[in-house]
Design an enzyme around this catalytic site. Sequence first.
Site, PDB file in Angstrom:
ATOM      1  N   ASN A 188     -55.567 -42.620   1.317  1.00 46.91           N
ATOM      2  CA  ASN A 188     -54.733 -41.548   0.771  1.00 46.91           C
ATOM      3  C   ASN A 188     -54.894 -41.378  -0.731  1.00 46.91           C
ATOM      4  O   ASN A 188     -54.473 -40.384  -1.302  1.00 46.91           O
ATOM      5  CB  ASN A 188     -53.252 -41.751   1.133  1.00 46.91           C
ATOM      6  CG  ASN A 188     -52.990 -41.314   2.563  1.00 46.91           C
ATOM      7  OD1 ASN A 188     -53.734 -40.503   3.123  1.00 46.91           O
ATOM      8  ND2 ASN A 188     -51.960 -41.859   3.172  1.00 46.91           N
ATOM      9  N   SER A 242     -47.166 -45.435   5.112  1.00 49.80           N
ATOM     10  CA  SER A 242     -48.282 -44.776   4.418  1.00 49.80           C
ATOM     11  C   SER A 242     -48.073 -44.797   2.923  1.00 49.80           C
ATOM     12  O   SER A 242     -49.025 -44.679   2.165  1.00 49.80           O
ATOM     13  CB  SER A 242     -48.356 -43.298   4.802  1.00 49.80           C
ATOM     14  OG  SER A 242     -48.644 -43.146   6.130  1.00 49.80           O
ATOM     15  N   HIS A 275     -51.805 -50.555   8.267  1.00 53.25           N
ATOM     16  CA  HIS A 275     -51.777 -49.091   8.213  1.00 53.25           C
ATOM     17  C   HIS A 275     -52.822 -48.486   9.146  1.00 53.25           C
ATOM     18  O   HIS A 275     -54.021 -48.497   8.857  1.00 53.25           O
ATOM     19  CB  HIS A 275     -52.018 -48.638   6.760  1.00 53.25           C
ATOM     20  CG  HIS A 275     -51.830 -47.175   6.540  1.00 53.25           C
ATOM     21  ND1 HIS A 275     -52.569 -46.446   5.644  1.00 53.25           N
ATOM     22  CD2 HIS A 275     -50.966 -46.304   7.102  1.00 53.25           C
ATOM     23  CE1 HIS A 275     -52.170 -45.190   5.666  1.00 53.25           C
ATOM     24  NE2 HIS A 275     -51.198 -45.077   6.546  1.00 53.25           N
ATOM     25  N   GLU A 285     -55.939 -50.279   7.508  1.00 56.12           N
ATOM     26  CA  GLU A 285     -55.890 -50.850   6.153  1.00 56.12           C
ATOM     27  C   GLU A 285     -54.908 -52.017   6.194  1.00 56.12           C
ATOM     28  O   GLU A 285     -53.759 -51.846   6.610  1.00 56.12           O
ATOM     29  CB  GLU A 285     -55.406 -49.800   5.144  1.00 56.12           C
ATOM     30  CG  GLU A 285     -56.392 -48.657   4.918  1.00 56.12           C
ATOM     31  CD  GLU A 285     -55.865 -47.593   3.955  1.00 56.12           C
ATOM     32  OE1 GLU A 285     -56.694 -46.936   3.312  1.00 56.12           O
ATOM     33  OE2 GLU A 285     -54.635 -47.403   3.861  1.00 56.12           O
TER      34      GLU A 285
HETATM   35  P1  NAI Z   1     -42.044 -40.429  13.933  1.00 51.58           P
HETATM   36  O1  NAI Z   1     -40.954 -39.652  13.329  1.00 51.58           O
HETATM   37  O2  NAI Z   1     -42.969 -39.771  14.895  1.00 51.58           O
HETATM   38  O3  NAI Z   1     -41.423 -41.727  14.663  1.00 51.58           O
HETATM   39  C1  NAI Z   1     -40.499 -42.579  14.069  1.00 51.58           C
HETATM   40  C2  NAI Z   1     -39.677 -43.220  15.166  1.00 51.58           C
HETATM   41  O4  NAI Z   1     -38.884 -44.238  14.574  1.00 51.58           O
HETATM   42  C3  NAI Z   1     -38.722 -42.256  15.863  1.00 51.58           C
HETATM   43  O5  NAI Z   1     -38.928 -42.327  17.253  1.00 51.58           O
HETATM   44  C4  NAI Z   1     -37.326 -42.773  15.481  1.00 51.58           C
HETATM   45  O6  NAI Z   1     -36.385 -42.630  16.524  1.00 51.58           O
HETATM   46  C5  NAI Z   1     -37.608 -44.235  15.208  1.00 51.58           C
HETATM   47  N1  NAI Z   1     -36.650 -44.874  14.312  1.00 51.58           N
HETATM   48  C6  NAI Z   1     -36.115 -44.389  13.172  1.00 51.58           C
HETATM   49  N2  NAI Z   1     -35.326 -45.308  12.607  1.00 51.58           N
HETATM   50  C7  NAI Z   1     -35.361 -46.396  13.395  1.00 51.58           C
HETATM   51  C8  NAI Z   1     -34.771 -47.687  13.334  1.00 51.58           C
HETATM   52  N3  NAI Z   1     -33.954 -48.014  12.333  1.00 51.58           N
HETATM   53  N4  NAI Z   1     -35.053 -48.566  14.294  1.00 51.58           N
HETATM   54  C9  NAI Z   1     -35.878 -48.238  15.308  1.00 51.58           C
HETATM   55  N5  NAI Z   1     -36.452 -47.037  15.435  1.00 51.58           N
HETATM   56  C10 NAI Z   1     -36.207 -46.130  14.484  1.00 51.58           C
HETATM   57  O7  NAI Z   1     -42.840 -41.071  12.703  1.00 51.58           O
HETATM   58  P2  NAI Z   1     -44.389 -41.447  12.602  1.00 51.58           P
HETATM   59  O8  NAI Z   1     -45.161 -40.275  12.177  1.00 51.58           O
HETATM   60  O9  NAI Z   1     -44.799 -42.191  13.819  1.00 51.58           O
HETATM   61  O10 NAI Z   1     -44.367 -42.438  11.342  1.00 51.58           O
HETATM   62  C11 NAI Z   1     -43.877 -43.744  11.434  1.00 51.58           C
HETATM   63  C12 NAI Z   1     -44.389 -44.564  10.272  1.00 51.58           C
HETATM   64  O11 NAI Z   1     -45.808 -44.561  10.297  1.00 51.58           O
HETATM   65  C13 NAI Z   1     -43.966 -44.072   8.900  1.00 51.58           C
HETATM   66  O12 NAI Z   1     -43.757 -45.185   8.079  1.00 51.58           O
HETATM   67  C14 NAI Z   1     -45.182 -43.290   8.433  1.00 51.58           C
HETATM   68  O13 NAI Z   1     -45.312 -43.282   7.032  1.00 51.58           O
HETATM   69  C15 NAI Z   1     -46.310 -44.103   9.046  1.00 51.58           C
HETATM   70  N6  NAI Z   1     -47.564 -43.375   9.295  1.00 51.58           N
HETATM   71  C16 NAI Z   1     -47.557 -42.114   9.832  1.00 51.58           C
HETATM   72  C17 NAI Z   1     -48.758 -41.475  10.088  1.00 51.58           C
HETATM   73  C18 NAI Z   1     -48.786 -40.117  10.719  1.00 51.58           C
HETATM   74  O14 NAI Z   1     -49.851 -39.477  10.679  1.00 51.58           O
HETATM   75  N7  NAI Z   1     -47.723 -39.630  11.302  1.00 51.58           N
HETATM   76  C19 NAI Z   1     -50.067 -42.105   9.770  1.00 51.58           C
HETATM   77  C20 NAI Z   1     -49.950 -43.477   9.311  1.00 51.58           C
HETATM   78  C21 NAI Z   1     -48.734 -44.043   9.040  1.00 51.58           C
END
Ligand code: NAI
Length: 505
Positions: free
Chosen positions: A194, A123, A144, A156
């Site tokens: 954003n 993001s 995105h 996006e």
């Molecule tokens: P989350 O914390 O729910 O999930 C992240 C996952 O990645 C976890 O299950 C973790 O175990 C895993 N992980 C961490 N390091 C790792 C690695 N080196 N290799 C493999 N797996 C790994 O996070 P979320 O919210 O799903 O966000 C993920 C990405 O998406 C971020 O870059 C965030 O900026 C982006 N994003 C998030 C949004 C949201 O509303 N939560 C919306 C749009 C984008």
Amino acid sequence: MTALSVSNAVAVIGAGTMGAGIVQVAATAGHSVYLFDTSEAAIDRGITQIEEFLKKSVVKGRLEESQCTAILARIHRCNKLEDLAPAKLVIEAIVENIDVKRSVFGELENILSEDAILTSNTSSISITEIAAQLKRPERMVGMHFFNPAPIMKLVEVIHGLVTDRQVADIVFDTAVAWGKKAVHAKSTPGFIVNRVARPFYSEALRILQEGGADIPTIDSCIKESGGFRMGPFELMDLIGNDINFSVTKSVYNAYFQEPRYRPSLIQQEQVAAGRFGRKSGQGYYDYRAGAINPEPNTADTVKAPKSITQIGENPLLLPLTELAKTAGITVKLEIVENLSGFRIDDTLILLTDGTTASEMTGFLGKPVIVFDLALDYRAASRIALAKGDQVSDKNLEIAVGFFQTLGKKVSVIDDCPALIVMRIVSMLANEGGDAVYQGVTSPEGVDIAMVNGVNYPKGPMAWAEEIGLEHIEMVLSALESFYGEDRYRTSPLIRRAVTAGKSII
Ligand code: NAI
């Protein structure tokens, strides 16, 4: 159309909130999907979340049982990065940390075939920066998605400095083939949504901070007049004030302290108090069991006028004139240059152009009440009004009675410039205008992004055209002169379009 063929495998890294949703989208579209996460428990949770979603769709009759089974069979759990080797498209959705992301992509380049496309769901991190140390940075694109990914339509497609246009087009077309609305955007802080959404929160916070209106009144006007699904305070409480505050700070700092994105002290206090919103039980509203939240301010019913004079022929206001006629009010017409609204005896009831009612009363030498913008004056159930400081309550009552006769609830608020909906919509259009002017995306891209990424009732660029670009420019200039702040400077895109008499869409 250059979408990735469904016979090509997709890999998703990260099985959290976003990753699981993206796996579901790709598998539903027919791809084999390889899912990797460093935490096995996260993969379990992610797959359970997908199963639950799909099973609910079967119960609701939106999906056949056999389709549900086939989608789940296309999802493959992986316990090492090497298992992702067959994938032609990788979508990374792991922790928001540049070093971790760079290291994962670095390893991936050695595992995947040379023609594989690398994408990140980040993001806030620059795609250019993630790609910088890769052997093939031109194959790196931002993809995105919005939360929840299976439901929110927008993707996006973010171009880093060296992203190959053809690669970005494949990502774009693939998102479209997956049922999404895709928009191209240059890798700049906040991308489109954003960034363009910032004024939705920051102007609401500013109105609150200055005592213009209270929280439920601002939210109610934005919903009932502006046609937005949620008010800014409700939405910040849903997103989490901690997250919303950190996105605001990140965009503000990424643009080198651009005043338009300046974070709010009010929000900082909420975060400091641990009032994150729904998830912590309290935010701008109280979500604890039995809590009673304040109601929006709504004026008591007063007498209706018998006749009114319409001032000017602004097409936006025609529904109000029609409603007045239907309510049995006699309507006369008077053309006064640069004014839109109504007159009842000597009380002027004018559509805000950003000038306060107090200033207008001073210029015109007559009592002025200003009223707010509505998405559709026929459908709006509430209108915000403000009287000039020197105007009497009797004059105010005349304006309140007029709108009440048309079936509207009335919120009388302080005489803050551009009121609530007009101020926020003008600033959204201004931000969209700057994003377009700076080549981040197209006007259509802004509108598609805001309608599909955050459910706005209308794209800000098309909305600005409908209100009239000259009117938007007047509102912004009035705000700029009232506050003497650069924050309200008009986007060159809008200024040039007004000068040339051209459209921005
Ligand atoms: P989350 O914390 O729910 O999930 C992240 C996952 O990645 C976890 O299950 C973790 O175990 C895993 N992980 C961490 N390091 C790792 C690695 N080196 N290799 C493999 N797996 C790994 O996070 P979320 O919210 O799903 O966000 C993920 C990405 O998406 C971020 O870059 C965030 O900026 C982006 N994003 C998030 C949004 C949201 O509303 N939560 C919306 C749009 C984008």
